[in-house]
Write a protein that holds these residues in place. Structure first.
Motif: not given
Ligand SMILES: [Zn+2]
Length: 340
Positions: A206-213
């Motif tokens: 989820a964090l990867k997605i949240l930071v746009g990666k």
């Protein structure tokens, strides 16, 4: 924007950075199901500083949950608090900067699009394939990334789906919506650490997605077995002619009014959902039932025993009938004592 001290160690991680931390702050995260996976995911992502966290669960806390569901306390079980309410109460003490939205409801074809609307990512903390398949359709349709996870006994699995980048859940498990498994946490149990492990993996994706990666998410089905020490990632291929992500056919999403009963994972119980817009008069039902049964109640639900069955009725008209796995028995008891 100055990064608050509480997020300093996270923003120092080069994959996150200050820009990433700001993106996390501006995100809306929806977690559906707040049991073993969802409660632990919520804990991680609230601490990470997401902007808004939508907590969705239809069930309430019981004593068997405390072994692995990291947000709940004895008092929550003693009071039969809905998980979404108990989770919010705890999370608000962990990070008061997050906007919390609490939804004590079943996720179905009538409400799923509204619930996930505007989400940066949706996380799965569910216990059944029907609702996962429904979420997959809604997320493909609305082009929202989502992360599947499941755990039981000593093992668990997870996969990330980003519309336009990865295959979808139906590519991985075609036509799985009607599938039920005899293996539940009630029949084979579940080791506490596997819940935390899969939740941590989901939260990291989820964090990867949240930071746009989004291009850095895991492209496979990750399988973790804790007792015999293995982590494997099997590639997931796009299903040729996938009705969901290729043909954009949303059969579950377009069905309505037919979701009357579902068995609950890990409990000898059936949930009954009143059809369509059926509404009950909660106060009147409480008053009526109190004349026949010894009824316990709080602001969210009432519960009583009827012979070998236990019945919990939520304010919105949903009920959970304990002591049976037979939908007919559950519907019959609902019809007899609650109506609808
Ligand atoms: Zn697909």
């Amino acid at each position: 924007m100055i990064i608050p001290e509480r997020y300093a160690r996270q923003a120092l991680v080069s994959e996150i950075g200050e820009a990433g931390q700001q993106a996390i702050r501006q995100s809306r995260v929806v977690i559906i199901g707040l049991g073993a996976l969802g409660s632990n995911i919520a804990n991680i992502l609230a601490r990470a500083g997401v902007g808004s966290l939508c907590l969705v669960d239809r069930d309430f806390v019981d004593w068997t949950n405390l072994q692995r569901q990291g947000l709940y306390e004895e008092e929550d079980a003693a009071n039969s608090l809905p998980k979404a309410v108990a989770a919010k109460n705890r999370l608000a003490r962990i990070n008061s900067e997050v906007d919390y939205e609490v939804i004590v409801d079943d996720v179905n074809s009538g409400n799923v699009e509204k619930i996930i609307s505007g989400a940066t990512v949706v996380l799965d903390g569910l216990d059944n394939f029907y609702t996962r398949a429904l979420i997959n359709e809604a997320c493909v349709k609305m082009r929202i990334p989502w992360i599947y996870g499941g755990c039981i006994a000593t093992y668990g699995s997870t996969a990330t789906f980003v519309p336009g980048i990865t295959p979808c859940f139906n590519c991985l498990f075609p036509g799985v919506s009607g599938h039920t498994s005899p293996f539940t946490c009630d029949t084979v149990g579940v080791l506490g650490p596997i819940a935390f492990m899969v939740a941590a993996w989901e939260a990291s994706e989820a964090l990867k997605i949240l930071v746009g990666k989004k291009d850095q998410v895991s492209r496979g089905l990750t399988f973790i077995e804790l007792w015999h020490n293995s982590v494997t990632i099997a590639p997931v291929e796009r299903l040729q002619g996938c009705p969901v992500c290729e043909k954009q056919e949303f059969n579950l999403l377009n069905r309505s009014g037919d979701l009357m009963t579902t068995s609950l994972c890990g409990r000898k119980a059936v949930q009954v959902v009143p059809a369509g817009s059926t509404k009950i008069n909660f106060e009147l039902t409480l008053e009526t039932l109190s004349k026949i049964f010894q009824v316990e109640h709080n602001a969210y639900l009432l519960r009583f025993r009827c012979g070998e069955y236990g019945i919990v009725l939520f304010r919105d008209g949903r009920a959970i009938v304990f002591g049976t796995e037979d939908p007919q028995v559950a519907r019959s008891l609902y019809g007899r004592y609650i109506g609808g």
